[in-house]
Design a protein around this motif. Structure first.
Motif, short mmCIF file in Angstrom:
data_model
loop_
_atom_site.label_atom_id
_atom_site.label_comp_id
_atom_site.label_asym_id
_atom_site.label_seq_id
_atom_site.Cartn_x
_atom_site.Cartn_y
_atom_site.Cartn_z
N HIS A 290 16.42 66.67 -14.75
CA HIS A 290 17.23 65.78 -14.24
C HIS A 290 15.61 65.04 -14.77
O HIS A 290 15.55 64.10 -14.65
CB HIS A 290 16.97 66.10 -12.66
CG HIS A 290 17.09 64.57 -12.23
ND1 HIS A 290 17.54 64.79 -10.25
CD2 HIS A 290 17.77 63.15 -12.17
CE1 HIS A 290 17.91 63.18 -10.24
NE2 HIS A 290 17.66 62.49 -10.88
N LYS B 234 27.83 64.21 -12.18
CA LYS B 234 26.85 64.25 -12.07
C LYS B 234 27.04 62.78 -10.86
O LYS B 234 27.89 62.01 -12.15
CB LYS B 234 25.59 63.19 -12.48
CG LYS B 234 24.40 61.93 -12.51
CD LYS B 234 23.30 63.25 -10.50
CE LYS B 234 22.55 61.59 -10.32
NZ LYS B 234 21.74 61.33 -11.01
N PHE C 169 26.90 59.14 -7.76
CA PHE C 169 25.88 59.06 -6.93
C PHE C 169 26.96 59.06 -5.50
O PHE C 169 28.04 58.59 -5.28
CB PHE C 169 25.42 57.58 -7.10
CG PHE C 169 24.16 57.90 -8.25
CD1 PHE C 169 24.28 57.81 -8.94
CD2 PHE C 169 23.38 57.01 -7.11
CE1 PHE C 169 22.69 58.07 -9.85
CE2 PHE C 169 21.96 56.56 -7.86
CZ PHE C 169 22.01 57.53 -9.27
N HIS D 15 23.44 62.78 -6.36
CA HIS D 15 22.61 62.27 -5.75
C HIS D 15 23.28 61.53 -4.32
O HIS D 15 24.00 60.93 -3.91
CB HIS D 15 22.47 60.56 -6.80
CG HIS D 15 21.25 59.47 -5.70
ND1 HIS D 15 20.46 58.96 -6.31
CD2 HIS D 15 21.00 59.36 -4.36
CE1 HIS D 15 19.29 58.55 -4.80
NE2 HIS D 15 20.03 58.48 -4.07
N VAL E 137 20.48 66.70 -5.59
CA VAL E 137 19.21 66.55 -6.51
C VAL E 137 18.22 65.75 -5.32
O VAL E 137 18.34 65.18 -4.37
CB VAL E 137 19.64 65.59 -7.54
CG1 VAL E 137 20.39 65.98 -8.98
CG2 VAL E 137 20.01 64.26 -7.17
N HIS E 138 16.76 66.34 -6.01
CA HIS E 138 15.83 65.07 -5.21
C HIS E 138 16.07 65.27 -3.84
O HIS E 138 15.93 63.80 -3.27
CB HIS E 138 15.41 63.45 -6.28
CG HIS E 138 16.66 62.90 -6.24
ND1 HIS E 138 17.11 62.62 -4.96
CD2 HIS E 138 16.71 62.32 -7.43
CE1 HIS E 138 18.14 61.18 -5.73
NE2 HIS E 138 17.99 61.20 -6.89
N ASP F 92 13.03 64.17 -12.39
CA ASP F 92 13.71 62.46 -11.89
C ASP F 92 13.12 61.47 -12.68
O ASP F 92 12.38 60.48 -11.94
CB ASP F 92 13.69 62.22 -10.59
CG ASP F 92 14.51 61.53 -10.35
OD1 ASP F 92 15.35 61.00 -11.15
OD2 ASP F 92 15.05 60.89 -9.34
ZN LIG Z 1 19.08 59.68 -7.90
#
Ligand SMILES: [Zn+2]
Ligand SMILES: NC(=O)N[C@H]1NC(=O)NC1=O
Ligand SMILES: [Zn+2]
Length: 574
Positions: free
Chosen positions: A166, A256, A258, A292, A355-356, A430
């Motif tokens: 990432h 990926k 969002f 995300h 992610v994150h 990230d």
């Molecule tokens: Zn993100």
């Protein structure tokens, strides 16, 4: 064996550590072999010999004069034309010797602490033509080491290089934020041997086969470690299977998306139906979708209408505008489609990766349930969620602004527990820098500043410095930072120290402390915006090998950028 903090010296065909030597480069390492030099040296006398023969009865002095006056200037002109032509037309192919600080392609890396898939062992890793040829253990090694090219790192840890899945390198298009050369130099200095670049923050975003080509063109000859690319899943391509297939066929390692505004105009957010459609295509290619996972629950202004202190310089104000319920809502939404990835599901073969993660409460619980139900789901968190807590962030220090936000110390404790117990599968940086102006350091406005933590070079010492308090082992670090991320990104030949794997290796000293101040060599484009500057860390990277090339050692980088672009191959059954 002596301390690994010492520099290396050349001792009769063996590198050992010595406190007495101040130079890394052994005296007999030459970029040009002695034979090549000899060859050039012979040319002139031979040419002169031929001139004399063909000149026959001519007076020797006259001939030389003629040569001097007419031929030499012409020859000079011709040679300079040739030189200009060759330097323009020849492709930029790096000499192997420039790719590595070592002159050998067959050598042994010795250490008392080698982190292998079979545990931590003492011995040596044999590297041959970029791959791990053998791992020789303990006593077997000691009796057999005399005639070999050895770099002996003593008690320093030899571990698989980190795979950071990432990273936003912002190249092409926003290279003033970061860039392939600066970002990958930082990665090499931090022990990261492979990184996967995110499809946004560069311009244009990587959402088609054409824009992926722009990425690979920008990366070629500009990367010091290996780099793969995630493609973007956006509303524009989500229902266009042909476009997504072209992007995946061109080599994107996965996609990926969002679930909230990304902060980048040409990368709009997706909803559950876009994600469902994306997963169906990814299933064919057996690649993952990284998400995300935050869903806006209310407009920022509404969170600030509660009569509390709304100072935009206060981190708590920002924290209130992005509560854990955003993460929870997104993950709940994701779970309506993640069942498709389960065995027998319509998107079996695809995989969903969150992610994150920052919310250690409900969001984590939901993910555990999805895994328990057989959905193909994994989750990562980042060192900044494990290192910092919201209570400590000073007013106006926008270096710490990221999304989802860094939460309180109690949340951090539970996140650590989840990492240690395996509910969080892996770590990633990230790394998301910007130009310092966008961080609004002067103004210190958390609501307006760019959200993103700049950290790429420091993730190993940060993980270790904070993880040691929780009893983290070297094997766990290798699992979270190498083995699992390599698997997620489809890099089967990377991620562990085992025979036939690529020789991607980091050597580091887990007990050496350093202060991250202006004197510390930092390769990020804008070190001043990194949240880690000014902190003391433990765990110093000594050397980084990428496919057997020593790309970073003793504070220096190899002169050429010889990282490879990692593009996925289309499965045979597609
Ligand atoms: Zn993100
Ligand atoms: N666009 C972008 O890089 N956003 C990243 N920054 C951050 O703090 N979280 C993100 O997702
Ligand atoms: Zn990101």
């Amino acid at each position: 064996m002596c301390s690994a903090s010492a520099v290396e010296a050349w001792v009769s065909g063996t590198w050992t550590h010595s406190h007495n030597h101040s130079s890394l480069t052994p005296p007999n390492w030459l970029p040009i072999g002695p034979n090549e030099k000899k060859g050039k040296g012979r040319e002139i006398p031979e040419a002169a010999e031929r001139t004399k023969d063909s000149a026959g009865g001519l007076n020797m002095e006259n001939l030389l004069l003629q040569l001097q006056r007419r031929l030499f200037p012409l020859l000079g002109l011709l040679l300079s034309f040739l030189f200009v032509f060759l330097s323009r037309s020849s492709p930029k192919v790096s000499d192997r010797s420039e790719c590595s600080l070592l002159p050998h392609s067959h050598y042994w890396i010795a250490s008392n602490r080698i982190v292998t898939t079979q545990g931590v062992v003492s011995g040596a890793v044999e590297v041959k033509e970029g791959k791990i040829a053998s791992v020789v253990k303990g006593e077997d090694w000691k009796g057999d080491s005399r005639t070999k090219q050895i770099i002996d790192y003593g008690d320093a840890v030899v571990m698989p290089g980190l795979v950071d899945v990432h990273v936003h390198l912002d190249d092409p298009g926003r290279t003033e934020w970061e860039g392939f050369p600066s970002g990958t130099k930082a990665a090499a200095a931090g022990g990261i041997t492979t990184l996967i670049d995110m499809p946004l923050n560069s311009f244009p975003s990587t959402v088609s086969s054409e824009t992926l080509r722009l990425k690979t063109e920008a990366a070629t000859d500009n990367i010091y470690v290996d780099v793969g690319f995630w493609g973007g899943l956006v509303p524009e391509n989500a229902f266009n299977a042909t476009s997504l297939e072209a992007l995946l066929s061109a080599g994107a390692l996965g996609l990926k998306s969002f679930m909230c505004p990304s902060g980048i105009n040409d990368f709009p957010m997706t909803n559950a139906s876009h994600i469902k459609a994306g997963l169906a295509v990814l299933a064919k290619y057996k690649r993952p979708l990284l998400v995300h996972a935050e869903m806006e629950q209310d407009a920022q202004a509404n969170y600030l209408e509660d009569g509390m202190n709304n100072d935009p310089r206060s981190y708590s104000t920002y924290l209130r505008t992005r509560p854990p319920s955003w993460e929870e809502a997104a993950i709940r939404e994701l779970l309506t489609v993640s069942g498709d990835t389960a065995p027998g599901g319509p998107a079996e073969g695809a995989h969903l990766h969150v992610v994150h993660l920052s919310d250690a409460a409900s969001s984590l619980q939901l993910l555990k349930e999805a895994k328990g139900s057989g959905h193909s789901v994994t989750v990562e968190t980042c060192p900044h969620y494990l290192a910092f807590s919201s209570e400590e962030i000073e007013d106006g220090d926008t270096r710490f602004k990221c999304s989802p936000p860094i939460r309180d110390a109690a949340n951090r404790e539970i996140l650590w527990k989840a990492v240690l117990e395996g509910d969080i599968d892996m770590l990633s940086s990230d790394h998301s820098p910007s130009v310092p102006e966008l961080k609004l350091r002067e103004e210190g406005n958390f609501l307006k500043a760019w959200g993103g933590i700049s950290s790429l070079q420091f993730v190993l010492p940060v993980t270790w410095s904070h993880g040691r308090k929780y009893g983290v082992s070297l094997e766990q670090v290798a699992l979270w930072w190498s083995e699992r991320p390599a698997k997620l990104s489809g890099q089967e030949s990377k991620g562990s120290i085992a025979v036939r794997k690529q020789a991607d290796i980091v050597v580091w000293e887990p007990d050496v402390e350093f202060f991250l101040n202006e004197d510390h060599p930092t390769y990020l484009k804008h070190p001043s915006i990194s949240a880690y500057m000014g902190t003391k860390l433990t765990g110093k990277v000594l050397a980084t090998f990428v496919r057997g090339n020593l790309v970073y050692g003793d504070g220096k980088h190899a002169s050429a950028a010889c990282g490879a672009t990692l593009l996925s191959k289309v499965p045979v059954d597609v």
